[in-house]
Write a protein that holds these residues in place. Structure first.
Motif, short mmCIF file in Angstrom:
data_model
loop_
_atom_site.label_atom_id
_atom_site.label_comp_id
_atom_site.label_asym_id
_atom_site.label_seq_id
_atom_site.Cartn_x
_atom_site.Cartn_y
_atom_site.Cartn_z
N TYR A 1 46.20 47.99 45.07
CA TYR A 1 45.89 46.59 45.35
C TYR A 1 47.23 45.96 45.28
N LYS A 2 47.68 45.35 46.46
CA LYS A 2 48.97 44.86 46.71
C LYS A 2 48.79 43.06 46.57
N TYR A 3 49.91 42.63 45.89
CA TYR A 3 50.04 41.14 45.85
C TYR A 3 51.42 40.63 45.62
N TYR A 4 51.77 39.45 46.21
CA TYR A 4 53.10 39.03 46.28
C TYR A 4 53.31 37.75 45.40
N THR A 5 54.39 37.74 44.61
CA THR A 5 54.53 36.82 43.62
C THR A 5 55.17 35.73 43.97
N GLY A 6 55.71 35.82 45.04
CA GLY A 6 56.21 34.58 45.62
C GLY A 6 57.81 34.21 45.48
N TYR A 7 58.31 35.39 44.80
CA TYR A 7 59.99 35.41 44.52
C TYR A 7 60.30 36.65 45.72
N PRO A 8 61.56 36.62 45.88
CA PRO A 8 62.04 37.70 46.85
C PRO A 8 61.90 39.13 46.04
N GLY A 9 61.43 39.93 46.94
CA GLY A 9 61.25 41.38 46.43
C GLY A 9 60.04 41.37 45.52
N GLY A 10 59.36 40.27 45.41
CA GLY A 10 58.24 40.23 44.46
C GLY A 10 56.85 40.97 44.82
N LEU A 11 56.96 41.90 45.67
CA LEU A 11 55.76 42.76 46.05
C LEU A 11 55.34 43.39 44.94
N LYS A 12 54.14 43.39 44.35
CA LYS A 12 53.64 44.23 43.28
C LYS A 12 52.40 45.22 43.71
N GLN A 13 52.45 46.40 43.49
CA GLN A 13 51.21 47.47 43.70
C GLN A 13 50.70 47.65 42.24
N ILE A 14 49.32 47.91 42.38
CA ILE A 14 48.69 48.49 41.15
C ILE A 14 47.68 49.38 41.81
N GLN A 15 47.74 50.83 41.46
CA GLN A 15 47.19 51.73 41.77
C GLN A 15 45.49 51.76 41.33
N TYR A 16 44.48 51.86 42.00
CA TYR A 16 43.22 51.47 41.86
C TYR A 16 42.62 52.30 40.63
N LYS A 17 43.45 53.47 40.30
CA LYS A 17 42.93 54.35 39.17
C LYS A 17 43.04 53.27 37.67
N LYS A 18 44.40 52.97 37.71
CA LYS A 18 44.63 51.84 36.69
C LYS A 18 44.02 50.62 36.57
N LEU A 19 43.67 50.14 37.82
CA LEU A 19 42.77 48.92 37.93
C LEU A 19 41.46 49.20 37.35
N MET A 20 40.91 50.15 37.69
CA MET A 20 39.42 50.53 37.29
C MET A 20 39.55 50.80 35.68
N GLN A 21 40.33 51.17 35.15
CA GLN A 21 40.62 51.00 33.76
C GLN A 21 40.77 49.99 33.19
N THR A 22 41.58 49.04 33.52
CA THR A 22 42.02 48.03 33.01
C THR A 22 41.08 46.67 33.43
N LYS A 23 40.65 46.42 34.61
CA LYS A 23 40.04 45.22 35.10
C LYS A 23 39.14 45.93 36.16
N PRO A 24 37.91 46.68 35.92
CA PRO A 24 36.97 47.03 36.74
C PRO A 24 36.28 45.78 37.53
N GLU A 25 35.97 44.67 36.75
CA GLU A 25 35.26 43.75 37.05
C GLU A 25 36.06 43.17 38.40
#
Length: 142
Positions: free
Chosen positions: A74-98
Protein backbone atom coordinates in the motif's frame (compact mmCIF):
# COMPACT_ATOMS: atom_id res chain seq x y z
CA UNK A 1 -42.59 2.79 -23.08
CA UNK A 2 -40.66 5.03 -20.67
CA UNK A 3 -37.57 4.03 -18.77
CA UNK A 4 -37.85 3.99 -14.99
CA UNK A 5 -35.71 6.56 -13.21
CA UNK A 6 -35.54 6.31 -9.43
CA UNK A 7 -35.94 9.43 -7.33
CA UNK A 8 -33.93 9.90 -4.12
CA UNK A 9 -37.18 9.97 -2.13
CA UNK A 10 -38.23 6.54 -3.52
CA UNK A 11 -35.10 4.68 -2.38
CA UNK A 12 -35.54 2.15 0.43
CA UNK A 13 -32.31 1.05 2.04
CA UNK A 14 -31.69 -2.37 3.56
CA UNK A 15 -28.84 -3.55 5.79
CA UNK A 16 -26.70 -6.58 4.93
CA UNK A 17 -24.08 -8.44 6.97
CA UNK A 18 -21.26 -10.16 5.09
CA UNK A 19 -18.86 -12.57 6.78
CA UNK A 20 -15.42 -12.13 5.19
CA UNK A 21 -13.90 -15.25 6.74
CA UNK A 22 -12.07 -17.24 4.07
CA UNK A 23 -13.19 -14.95 1.23
CA UNK A 24 -10.78 -13.61 -1.41
CA UNK A 25 -10.32 -9.85 -1.04
CA UNK A 26 -10.94 -8.76 -4.63
CA UNK A 27 -13.97 -10.96 -5.21
CA UNK A 28 -15.47 -9.84 -1.91
CA UNK A 29 -14.83 -6.17 -2.71
CA UNK A 30 -16.61 -6.37 -6.08
CA UNK A 31 -19.74 -7.82 -4.48
CA UNK A 32 -19.73 -5.18 -1.73
CA UNK A 33 -19.28 -2.38 -4.28
CA UNK A 34 -22.20 -3.73 -6.30
CA UNK A 35 -24.47 -3.61 -3.25
CA UNK A 36 -23.30 -0.11 -2.24
CA UNK A 37 -24.05 1.19 -5.76
CA UNK A 38 -27.44 -0.52 -5.88
CA UNK A 39 -26.72 -2.57 -9.00
CA UNK A 40 -28.35 -5.61 -7.40
CA UNK A 41 -31.75 -3.87 -7.51
CA UNK A 42 -34.06 -3.60 -10.52
CA UNK A 43 -34.54 0.10 -9.68
CA UNK A 44 -30.84 0.93 -10.26
CA UNK A 45 -30.35 4.41 -11.67
CA UNK A 46 -26.79 5.60 -12.40
CA UNK A 47 -27.25 9.20 -11.21
CA UNK A 48 -29.17 8.34 -8.01
CA UNK A 49 -27.72 6.72 -4.91
CA UNK A 50 -29.89 3.58 -4.71
CA UNK A 51 -27.49 1.35 -2.74
CA UNK A 52 -27.84 -0.38 0.60
CA UNK A 53 -25.81 -0.51 3.82
CA UNK A 54 -23.15 -3.22 4.17
CA UNK A 55 -21.62 -4.45 7.43
CA UNK A 56 -18.51 -6.63 6.99
CA UNK A 57 -17.42 -8.81 9.90
CA UNK A 58 -14.25 -10.91 10.38
CA UNK A 59 -12.15 -8.57 8.25
CA UNK A 60 -8.99 -10.02 9.75
CA UNK A 61 -9.75 -13.42 8.17
CA UNK A 62 -9.94 -12.24 4.56
CA UNK A 63 -7.59 -14.04 2.13
CA UNK A 64 -5.17 -12.66 -0.48
CA UNK A 65 -4.27 -15.15 -3.22
CA UNK A 66 -0.77 -15.96 -4.44
CA UNK A 67 2.15 -14.08 -2.91
CA UNK A 68 0.25 -10.83 -2.46
CA UNK A 69 0.83 -10.77 1.31
CA UNK A 70 4.56 -10.56 0.64
CA UNK A 71 4.72 -8.74 -2.72
CA UNK A 72 1.86 -6.21 -2.58
CA UNK A 73 2.37 -2.79 -0.99
CA UNK A 74 0.00 0.00 0.00
CA UNK A 75 1.66 3.22 -1.16
CA UNK A 76 0.84 6.77 -0.16
CA UNK A 77 2.52 10.13 -0.39
CA UNK A 78 2.89 12.42 2.63
CA UNK A 79 3.19 15.64 0.64
CA UNK A 80 6.82 16.25 1.57
CA UNK A 81 9.81 15.77 -0.75
CA UNK A 82 10.85 12.11 -0.64
CA UNK A 83 7.65 11.35 1.28
CA UNK A 84 6.56 8.19 -0.55
CA UNK A 85 5.64 5.60 2.08
CA UNK A 86 5.06 1.89 1.51
CA UNK A 87 3.46 -0.64 3.83
CA UNK A 88 3.53 -4.35 3.04
CA UNK A 89 0.07 -5.95 3.00
CA UNK A 90 1.24 -8.57 5.50
CA UNK A 91 1.84 -5.84 8.07
CA UNK A 92 -1.32 -3.99 7.05
CA UNK A 93 -3.43 -7.14 7.58
CA UNK A 94 -2.02 -7.49 11.10
CA UNK A 95 -2.50 -3.88 12.13
CA UNK A 96 -5.50 -2.56 10.15
CA UNK A 97 -7.45 -5.31 8.30
CA UNK A 98 -10.53 -3.05 8.19
CA UNK A 99 -8.61 -0.56 6.04
CA UNK A 100 -7.63 -3.26 3.52
CA UNK A 101 -11.28 -4.03 2.71
CA UNK A 102 -12.29 -0.35 2.86
CA UNK A 103 -9.51 0.62 0.43
CA UNK A 104 -10.34 -2.20 -2.02
CA UNK A 105 -14.05 -1.29 -2.11
CA UNK A 106 -13.40 2.45 -2.36
CA UNK A 107 -11.32 1.89 -5.49
CA UNK A 108 -14.29 0.18 -7.17
CA UNK A 109 -16.79 2.98 -6.54
CA UNK A 110 -17.32 6.09 -8.69
CA UNK A 111 -14.77 8.86 -8.15
CA UNK A 112 -17.26 11.68 -7.54
CA UNK A 113 -19.58 12.98 -4.82
CA UNK A 114 -21.93 10.03 -5.41
CA UNK A 115 -19.10 7.57 -4.64
CA UNK A 116 -18.15 9.50 -1.51
CA UNK A 117 -21.73 9.16 -0.29
CA UNK A 118 -21.78 5.42 -1.10
CA UNK A 119 -18.60 4.57 0.84
CA UNK A 120 -20.10 6.06 4.01
CA UNK A 121 -22.59 3.17 4.07
CA UNK A 122 -19.78 0.59 4.41
CA UNK A 123 -19.06 -0.55 7.98
CA UNK A 124 -16.09 -2.90 8.46
CA UNK A 125 -15.24 -4.72 11.70
CA UNK A 126 -12.21 -6.84 12.59
CA UNK A 127 -14.01 -9.51 14.62
CA UNK A 128 -17.40 -11.27 14.51
CA UNK A 129 -19.19 -8.58 16.56
CA UNK A 130 -20.78 -5.41 15.18
CA UNK A 131 -22.94 -2.69 16.69
CA UNK A 132 -25.74 -2.58 14.11
CA UNK A 133 -28.14 -5.21 15.49
CA UNK A 134 -30.82 -2.54 15.94
CA UNK A 135 -31.07 -2.15 12.14
CA UNK A 136 -31.90 -5.89 11.81
CA UNK A 137 -29.38 -6.62 9.03
CA UNK A 138 -29.86 -9.63 6.75
CA UNK A 139 -27.04 -12.16 6.48
CA UNK A 140 -25.77 -12.27 2.91
CA UNK A 141 -23.82 -15.27 1.60
CA UNK A 142 -21.32 -14.50 -1.13
Amino acid sequence: MKSYMAKPSDVERKWFVIDAEGKVLGRLATQIAKILMGKHKPTYTPHVDTGDFVVVINADKVVLTGNKLEDKYYKYYTGYPGGLKQIQYKKLMQTKPEFVIYHAVKGMLPKNRLGRRMIKRLKVYRGPEHKHQAQKPEKLDI
